[in-house]
Design a protein around this motif. Structure first.
Motif, short mmCIF file in Angstrom:
data_model
loop_
_atom_site.label_atom_id
_atom_site.label_comp_id
_atom_site.label_asym_id
_atom_site.label_seq_id
_atom_site.Cartn_x
_atom_site.Cartn_y
_atom_site.Cartn_z
N ALA A 122 0.93 -1.23 0.19
CA ALA A 122 -0.05 -0.05 -0.10
C ALA A 122 0.82 1.13 0.08
N VAL A 123 2.02 1.42 0.69
CA VAL A 123 2.63 2.35 1.01
C VAL A 123 3.72 2.41 -0.42
N MET A 124 4.45 1.41 -1.17
CA MET A 124 5.08 1.67 -2.19
C MET A 124 4.33 2.01 -3.34
N ARG A 125 2.99 1.63 -3.44
CA ARG A 125 2.23 2.07 -4.66
C ARG A 125 1.31 3.28 -4.15
N SER A 126 1.92 4.16 -3.48
CA SER A 126 1.29 5.43 -3.36
C SER A 126 2.20 6.68 -3.13
N THR A 127 3.25 6.19 -2.56
CA THR A 127 4.29 7.30 -2.32
C THR A 127 5.53 6.93 -2.64
N GLN A 128 6.49 8.27 -2.86
CA GLN A 128 8.04 7.49 -2.88
C GLN A 128 8.62 7.17 -1.69
N THR A 129 9.43 6.13 -2.09
CA THR A 129 9.84 5.11 -0.97
C THR A 129 11.46 5.14 -1.02
N ALA A 130 12.44 4.79 0.20
CA ALA A 130 13.63 4.74 0.01
C ALA A 130 14.06 3.53 -0.84
N LEU A 131 13.39 2.47 -0.77
CA LEU A 131 13.83 1.22 -1.58
C LEU A 131 13.51 1.77 -3.19
N ALA A 160 15.99 8.09 1.83
CA ALA A 160 14.68 8.64 2.02
C ALA A 160 14.41 9.78 1.21
N PRO A 161 12.94 9.67 0.66
CA PRO A 161 12.57 10.86 -0.44
C PRO A 161 12.79 11.99 0.43
N THR A 162 12.95 13.01 -0.64
CA THR A 162 13.38 14.25 -0.04
C THR A 162 12.30 15.26 -0.42
#
Length: 518
Positions: A344-353, A510-512
């Motif tokens: 859910a997180v990966m497909r909605s926000t920029q992520t570190a990975l 981490a996303p900037t």
């Protein structure tokens, strides 16, 4: 299933069960017959138990054998069905193109399987080899080749004692978007509802029970511009289907759902459960007699005794597992913290990975920027040693890294199109090397490596072959001048990056906030 829908369905189902059984469709054997359908879906390479001792084919076989023995004792029939996606998800399986999974399914006595979209993660030649290993039919009524012929059998008739069951297959039309374009070239995925409307009346004339074995997803498609076909809509649109055994959306339906007189079931994912639905065929009626999900050694399920693993299945699968472990256990790096990849997180926000994975292909190619679909990142990296196995779990598809040259103006339009893909979809884009704001469908404030975009300057963008060919709804770029397929496999590129930059500190990736969707 959404909670409010479950609340709405429980009273109706309770009334039907209290009345005895729910009448579904017409059948016709002379004497009452009981039919139990056991079902799984979205296996994704989980032939071996997890590190927590959960699921795995050896314990699954024990569950299936117990139900078969119970049904035989009362004179009932059992069919074992899978709703697709045997491929992709666990390195030991991926390296062996799901051979251990299919051999295990043979030993378990599966009767049929639907074609899932991930069956096209490999070239068609590999899928045909997998078919050759199968002792059960691979079904899909709505996939056609360039000559207009079906690529797979549409259905199979199972003639049991005094009872005929028709099982037909359907595959999500979204495969045309989410499938690897290199592997589905020349194939047509016809609308599932249209195909079922033609096929079901034919099958009703031949069978007492009609089962749709589908890889559609429970609710409507999440992809814009795609037909809104899920098993709910199939049931509403096509009368005459007694039961839909579904997959694709990884939905856990704890009890059968009634939709327009059709029963719908789906058993979550990975073989965590074996689904069971019981039907009674009495004269001209097919009735729902019950249904549930049978857990397979899930942690936290203290109400049940552990399911023992079938020794013969273990003996069959152990050599495959050992072969994979030897190759995959080599440590190649270290993570100083968790790189999470919650779906859910990966497909909605920029992520570190996501940023790390993009940086890996940028570094390998010397590109100015990189883009990656979130659906191409299938797992996270836990703190501690990183083995090659972990890398292949993150990037299991074997795509190659590509580059394409774009002017600044073309890059801005490419960013607009890719950033407009909806949150929640596998196409949701992760980026590196660029910053921009997407507001009201317009891209502004574009930077490349911290500098304002120059419209006439040529930039090099790194991406994977799946996206270059138009996968997940991305603009196709593999037909452009200035396109290069490097041939480097994405997992190997990520492995090199991890080795070179270990230990990996999550805060450094981490996303900037450089990418903003408003």
């Amino acid at each position: 299933m959404r909670f409010h829908k479950l609340l709405r369905l429980i009273p109706a189902l309770a009334v039907l069960l209290l009345c005895g059984c729910a009448v579904l469709q017409h059948g016709g054997p002379a004497a009452p017959q009981t039919l139990t359908i056991l079902h799984t879906n979205d296996h994704h390479g989980r032939f071996w138990k997890s590190s927590k001792g959960e699921y795995g084919l050896a314990a699954r076989k024990t569950v299936v054998d117990r139900v078969r023995a119970e049904a035989a004792a009362r004179g009932g029939h059992v069919l074992l069905l899978d709703a697709g996606d045997v491929n992709t998800g666990v390195p030991e399986s991926d390296m062996l193109t799901a051979e251990p999974d299919i051999r295990g399914m043979n030993a378990m006595g599966y009767d049929a399987m639907a074609v899932g979209n991930h069956e096209f993660d490999n070239p068609l030649s590999v899928l045909r080899r997998q078919q050759g290993w199968m002792d059960f039919p691979l079904l899909a009524a709505n996939i056609y080749d360039s000559s207009g012929q079906r690529l797979f059998p549409a259905y199979r008739l199972f003639r049991l004692r005094g009872l005929t069951v028709a099982v037909f297959g359907l595959t999500t039309e979204a495969t045309a978007v989410v499938g690897n374009p290199e592997h589905i070239k020349g194939l047509t995925f016809r609308p599932a509802v249209d195909e079922a409307r033609e096929l079901v009346p034919q099958l009703r004339g031949q069978a007492d029970v009609v089962v749709a074995l589908t890889h559609l997803g429970y609710e409507q498609s999440e992809l814009p511009g795609m037909p809104q076909t899920g098993s709910e809509i199939l049931a509403r649109s096509v009368p005459g289907i007694d039961l839909i055994v579904d997959g694709h959306s990884h939905t856990r339906l704890d009890a059968p759902v009634l939709e327009n007189g059709t029963v719908i079931v789906q058993a979550g994912e990975y073989g965590k459960f074996v689904g069971r639905v019981d039907l009674l065929v009495d004269g001209d009626r097919v009735r729902l007699a019950g249904g549930s999900l049978l857990p397979v050694n899930l942690t936290g399920d203290s109400s049940r005794q552990p399911v023992p693993e079938d020794p013969e299945m273990l003996a069959l699968l152990a050599p495959f597992q050992e072969k994979g472990q030897d190759a995959l256990g080599t440590v190649i790096g270290h993570a100083a913290g968790d790189f999470a990849a919650d779906r859910a997180v990966m497909r909605s926000t920029q992520t570190a990975l996501g940023y790390l994975a993009c940086l890996a292909i940028m570094e390998k190619t010397g590109a100015d920027a990189a883009v990656m679909n979130s659906g191409g990142i299938r797992a996270g990296l836990a703190a501690g040693p990183i083995a090659y196995k972990d890398v292949l779990t993150v990037k299991p598809f074997g795509n190659t890294v590509c580059t394409v040259d774009m002017t600044g103006a073309e890059l801005a339009e490419y960013l607009r199109l890719t950033a407009s893909l909806p949150p929640g979809s596998g196409g949701f884009a992760q980026y590196a090397g660029v910053g921009f704001t997407l507001r009201g469908g317009v891209v502004s404030e574009v930077t490349v490596n911290g500098r304002p975009l120059e419209a006439e300057r040529v930039f090099t963008v790194a991406l994977e072959s799946y996206l270059a060919a138009g996968g997940d709804g991305y603009p196709r770029v593999d037909n452009r001048q200035g396109f290069v397929n490097t041939g480097f496999v994405d997992a190997d590129v990520l492995r090199e990056f991890i080795t070179r930059h270990s230990p990996l500190v999550p805060a450094a990736y981490a996303p900037t906030g450089a990418v903003r969707r408003e």
